[in-house]
Enzyme design. Structure first.
Site, PDB file in Angstrom:
ATOM      1  N   HIS A   1      33.979  96.624   8.356  1.00 14.14           N
ATOM      2  CA  HIS A   1      34.219  95.715   9.489  1.00 14.14           C
ATOM      3  C   HIS A   1      33.190  94.602   9.520  1.00 14.14           C
ATOM      4  O   HIS A   1      32.991  93.961  10.541  1.00 14.14           O
ATOM      5  CB  HIS A   1      34.215  96.483  10.809  1.00 14.14           C
ATOM      6  CG  HIS A   1      35.019  97.746  10.766  1.00 14.14           C
ATOM      7  ND1 HIS A   1      34.466  98.971  10.489  1.00 14.14           N
ATOM      8  CD2 HIS A   1      36.339  97.947  10.910  1.00 14.14           C
ATOM      9  CE1 HIS A   1      35.411  99.902  10.474  1.00 14.14           C
ATOM     10  NE2 HIS A   1      36.554  99.317  10.715  1.00 14.14           N
TER      11      HIS A   1
HETATM   12 FE1  FES Z   1      32.487  99.404  10.607  1.00 12.93          FE
HETATM   13 FE2  FES Z   1      30.486  99.579   8.828  1.00 12.93          FE
HETATM   14  S1  FES Z   1      31.131  97.862   9.928  1.00 12.93           S
HETATM   15  S2  FES Z   1      31.868 101.127   9.441  1.00 12.93           S
END
Ligand code: FES
Length: 183
Positions: free
Chosen positions: A148
């Site tokens: 993410h």
């Molecule tokens: Fe979501 Fe690493 S940014 S698990």
């Protein structure tokens, strides 16, 4: 769609890269799974790592209690970059270092090994939802989690993205000049 967003193909590539980086650890995990839980827990309570063959700028990933642990021998540039960050710029101001009091601030010194500032030892699990970040990547030259988009700096501190905390520094010690015992 924002062209800077990773495409699915990019993500698969990045994820494959991350897997490669923990190849040694990944081989160990299925074996551990087959041991009975007590024996496995005992075997993994501590892990000793000889880092004598590492040079500045190199990282390894080892398995400890079933988790990947990043060991990085930082360059001077990485140390300087981390030290130059004002504490007020940090998203998570706490060191998250199990060797220090729980409210210790996230200075570079409190993230690195005591008396051995080039060395970082951190659990390699993103504090967002648990992916394994990629080293020497991201906006802050540290680690980047492609799941993410969390970016960690050269002291493993979260600087951007959804992850709430710095990468955890586990209990560890140098038992000799180039031997680290984790746990
Ligand atoms: Fe979501 Fe690493 S940014 S698990």
């Amino acid at each position: 769609m924002d062209s800077s967003e990773p495409t699915r193909r990019d993500f698969m590539y990045l994820a494959t890269g991350a897997f490669g980086a923990v190849g040694v650890a990944a081989v160990a995990w299925p074996f551990i799974d087959q041991m009975n839980p007590d024996a496995a827990a005992l075997a993994l309570a501590t892990t000793e790592v000889d880092v004598s063959s590492m040079a500045p700028g190199q990282s390894i990933t080892v398995s400890w209690r079933g988790k990947p642990v990043f060991i990085r021998y930082r360059t001077e540039k990485e140390i300087t970059e981390a030290k130059d960050v004002p504490l007020g710029d940090l998203k998570d101001p706490i060191a998250r270092n199990e060797n220090l009091p729980s409210d210790a601030p996230a200075t570079d010194a409190n993230r690195a090994a005591e008396g051995k500032e080039p060395w970082l030892v951190m659990v390699g699990i993103c504090t967002h939802l648990g992916c394994v970040p990629i080293g020497e990547a991201g906006e802050y030259d540290g680690w980047f989690c492609p799941c993410h988009g969390s970016s960690y700096d050269t002291a493993g501190r979260i600087r951007k993205g959804p992850a709430p905390e710095n990468l955890l520094v586990p209990t560890y010690a140098f038992t000799a000049d180039t031997v680290i015992r984790i746990g």
